[in-house]
Design an enzyme around this catalytic site. Structure first.
Site, short mmCIF file in Angstrom:
data_model
loop_
_atom_site.label_atom_id
_atom_site.label_comp_id
_atom_site.label_asym_id
_atom_site.label_seq_id
_atom_site.Cartn_x
_atom_site.Cartn_y
_atom_site.Cartn_z
N CYS A 1 0.83 -1.21 0.00
CA CYS A 1 0.00 0.00 0.00
C CYS A 1 0.87 1.27 0.00
O CYS A 1 1.54 1.55 0.99
CB CYS A 1 -0.91 -0.04 1.22
SG CYS A 1 -1.76 1.49 1.59
N CYS B 1 0.05 3.67 2.83
CA CYS B 1 0.54 3.16 4.11
C CYS B 1 2.02 3.48 4.27
O CYS B 1 2.47 3.89 5.34
CB CYS B 1 0.32 1.65 4.21
SG CYS B 1 -1.42 1.16 4.08
#
Length: 105
Positions: free
Chosen positions: A30, A33
């Site tokens: 991600c 993230c």
């Protein structure tokens, strides 16, 4: 930051029953993230009254579904097994936004 092993919602609530925690839902792939990850040590230090626990979305996909976490990175705060608040969506999050969420709990 501690990493949550694979578990379901009942096991999680038992695990955090007497704690004040913030779950950080993330995944290695991600990009959003990875954007917030470098800020996490400073956030953890500033909000040391909470135990921060990383939840790998892929490892805990069933738990994410049980908790209605469909976007990452996301955060859910608990105290004594009760949800205090959540910052759950699929948008990129800044350190200021995460701190504002925690300040609002």
């Amino acid at each position: 930051m501690k990493t949550l092993p694979k578990m379901d919602q009942n096991a999680l609530l038992t695990e955090i029953a007497d704690k004040k925690v913030i779950l950080f839902f993330t995944a290695d792939w991600c990009p959003d993230c990875r954007f917030i990850k470098p800020a996490m040590p400073a956030i953890e230090e500033k909000y040391s009254q909470f135990e921060f626990i990383t939840v790998d979305r892929d490892e805990n996909i069933d738990l994410c579904a049980e908790l209605d976490v469909y976007g990452i990175p996301s955060f859910i705060a608990f105290e004594n097994g009760q949800e205090l608040g959540r910052f759950v969506n699929k948008d990129r999050k800044t350190q200021a936004e995460v701190e504002s969420f925690i300040d609002g709990l």
